[in-house]
Design a protein around this motif. Structure first.
Motif: not given
Lengths: 400, 211
Positions: A169, A202-203, A205-207, A209-210, A305
């Motif tokens: 990812k 955004e991509q 941030k998603t990574l 956060d997960n 973050q």
């Protein structure tokens, strides 16, 4: 060992706590060949656990290591000479090939050294992007290390594939930003090559956060795993005194309890804007080296973050920086960053011409190998593989 | 950290007879370096490592540098009698500087968190007297890096515990990082040589017999 059999006469003092359970035979014979029960074996260069083409000349006594000499240079291509014959910018893609897991931090270290040499400023947005990409690189490097370390320990496949699933990812993010998964060639003197594509933030941030959820799972499976603990705790202990004197850097140094992280010491880039902590080990064994890296991933997520939240708009490259006809004034500079494997430095001497007069890479992998023999002496031969794995080397950087 | 002039004075007071010279740096990085004489290099290194004001316990980077023989031209105005009249003319003086090899050490302190202090050691020349004292007894981190300089530059480090080639193979003869190194034309075997490789490689193939 069969109890009562004649071969198993315990050496003197075997049962006492203060003497080692093995006894080294006095020396080798006059011509230097192994004497008595000693066995000289060559681990590598094609052994899968050596992480590349790397050889260890090991002298064994039973299963214990009494001498170990690392042999490398199989991938030597004289990177420094190539860079000295090319222009400053033309050396940038070659830095990708040093530590091919962490091309973005290699780029940064080289760009930082050239910026020191030429006195270039970096715009704020570019500094943010550099930190984001560098911390993502650190994440995937430490992930791979944990995966490979477990692979070396015999956990064949599964943990490595877990790590690679997450790494993929991150590599997707690199690919959409730079066009390449591993050979990114992204930084430029005074900034970065291109701005973030649409939707990248955004991509990312998603990574980010997960990622903690994956780390929770990873740690739950491994940190207190009995096999992992018994294989790594107390194995390959590195004392802080030796670590400092031998110039060990990066997670390996901090696992020995020495608080030295260039992100805090040099505060290069804009690391002083972010709050993060430096994990330290207490024992300096393989387990600590593993755990320090896992904890470092958590701190990297904190930095990511903050950086993704505060990313400002603006230019990404210093308008004063020239791409063509770049000739720094005569002089020299040494720039260094905290790479995922340790201190990565570039030493450049300019004589005013378009190519560097001297271009030197200070490879953390090579210097960290200095203590490999000290770590392995007296250990089982099976542990040599794990100790080497915990040093975290990449042969592209060792051999250059 | 103190400025280099203070460092120089402190070192010279602590190591009697040592000869230090500050080498200026023209680039914006302003990392000046200290040239140390060969005889006192180990004593100076140990002093810098142990003294509580410096505590340079960490030798980060050791690199070799090759400086070829160079000729610098300077124009000087002199007065001379020409045809009975004193005139001021410009003369060009050529200065020859013999080449030398250098080992550059970047020192930091992990304890006091300062640095870099850049030490330079110079060999007498580039041909017969390429010897320097090894600083590996002071810092283990120099062990592999000095071996690399020995391999690629040909500086012999006296006092090094294990001075062997490290990147090139043992049978290799030359030192490839030197500025005047010429790569041999046959060191990489090509199964079907063509074009210029064929032209250069012809020397190495035996003359073909006609049958």
């Amino acid at each position: 060992m069969i109890p009562g059999s004649k071969e198993t006469v315990a050496p003197a003092g075997a049962g006492r706590a203060d003497t080692p359970a093995f006894v080294l035979r006095p020396g080798s014979s006059a011509d230097g060949s192994p004497a008595g029960d000693q066995l000289e074996i060559s681990m590598g260069p094609q052994h899968p656990s050596t992480h590349g083409v790397f050889r260890m000349d090991v002298l064994l006594e039973g299963e214990r290591v009494v001498r170990l000499k690392p042999v490398f240079g199989y991938l030597h291509r004289n990177h420094e000479k190539i860079a000295e014959t090319a222009s400053y910018l033309a050396a940038m893609p070659y830095t990708d090939r040093l530590d091919y897991f962490c091309s973005l931090t290699n780029n940064w270290a080289y760009a930082l050294a050239v910026e020191k040499l030429a006195g270039l400023e970096v715009p704020l947005r570019a500094e943010f992007i550099r930190i984001i990409t560098a911390e993502l690189t650190r994440l995937q490097n430490h992930l791979c290390l944990a995966g490979f370390l477990l692979q070396d320990m015999g956990a064949s496949g599964t943990p490595l594939m877990y790590a690679f699933r997450e790494r993929e990812k991150i590599l997707d993010l690199f690919e959409s930003l730079t066009g390449a998964r591993m050979m990114c060639n992204y930084m430029r003197f005074g900034g970065c090559r291109c701005d973030l594509p649409a939707g990248w933030l955004e991509q990312a941030k998603t990574l980010v956060d997960n990622f903690p959820r994956f780390l929770d799972e990873f740690e739950a499976l491994l940190n207190e795993n009995e096999i992992l603990m018994s294989r790594t705790q107390g194995v390959g202990v590195l004392s802080p005194q030796l670590a400092v004197n031998a110039g060990i850097t990066g997670p390996m140094l901090r696992a020995s309890g020495v608080n030295y992280d260039l992100r805090k010491v040099d505060r290069y880039g804009i690391y002083d804007r972010f709050t993060f902590r430096i994990p330290l080990g207490a024992h300096g064994d393989v387990y600590d080296r593993y755990l320090v890296r896992v904890l470092e991933m958590r701190e990297s997520i904190k930095i990511l973050q903050q950086a993704l939240r505060e990313l400002p708009p603006g230019p990404i490259v210093d308008p004063k920086a020239k791409l063509r006809g770049f000739r720094p004034k005569a002089g020299e500079a040494y720039g260094r960053i905290e790479g995922p494997k340790g201190e990565l430095g570039f030493y450049l001497i300019s004589d005013g011409s378009p190519n560097p007069y001297r271009y030197r890479v200070r490879p953390p992998s090579l210097v960290n190998l200095t203590v490999l023999e000290d770590l392995c002496l007296g250990q089982h031969v099976a542990d040599v593989v794990i100790i080497l794995g915990s040093v975290d080397i990449v042969l592209g950087e060792v051999d250059r | 950290m103190e400025p280099l002039t203070t460092t120089k004075a402190l070192v010279q007071a602590a190591v009697p007879g040592s000869c230090l010279e500050i080498i200026p740096n023209g680039s914006p990085s302003a990392q000046e370096s200290v040239l140390v004489d060969r005889e006192h290099a180990v004593a100076v290194a140990c002093f810098l490592r142990d003294d509580p004001r410096f505590r340079m316990d960490y030798a980060s980077n050791v690199s070799g540098v090759d400086w070829l023989d160079s000729v610098t031209q300077e124009s000087v105005r002199t007065k001379r009698m020409i045809d009975g009249v004193e005139r001021e003319i410009e003369e060009i003086i050529e200065r020859k500087r013999p080449g030398y090899l250098e080992a550059v050490y970047h020192l930091y302190s992990m304890e006091l968190k300062h640095g870099p202090l850049v030490l330079r050691l110079r060999t007498e020349d580039r041909a017969e007297h390429c010897r320097l004292p090894s600083l590996t007894p002071a810092w283990r981190s120099a062990e592999f890096q000095e071996r690399e300089i020995f391999d690629l530059y040909g500086i012999v480090f006296d006092g090094h515990p294990d001075l062997r080639r490290i990147l090139m193979w043992d049978e290799f003869k030359d030192h490839p990082m030197r500025k005047d190194y010429i790569e041999p034309d046959d060191y990489e075997y090509e199964p079907t040589p063509h074009d210029e490789v064929l032209h250069r490689a012809k020397v190495h193939y035996p003359a073909r017999k006609r049958t």
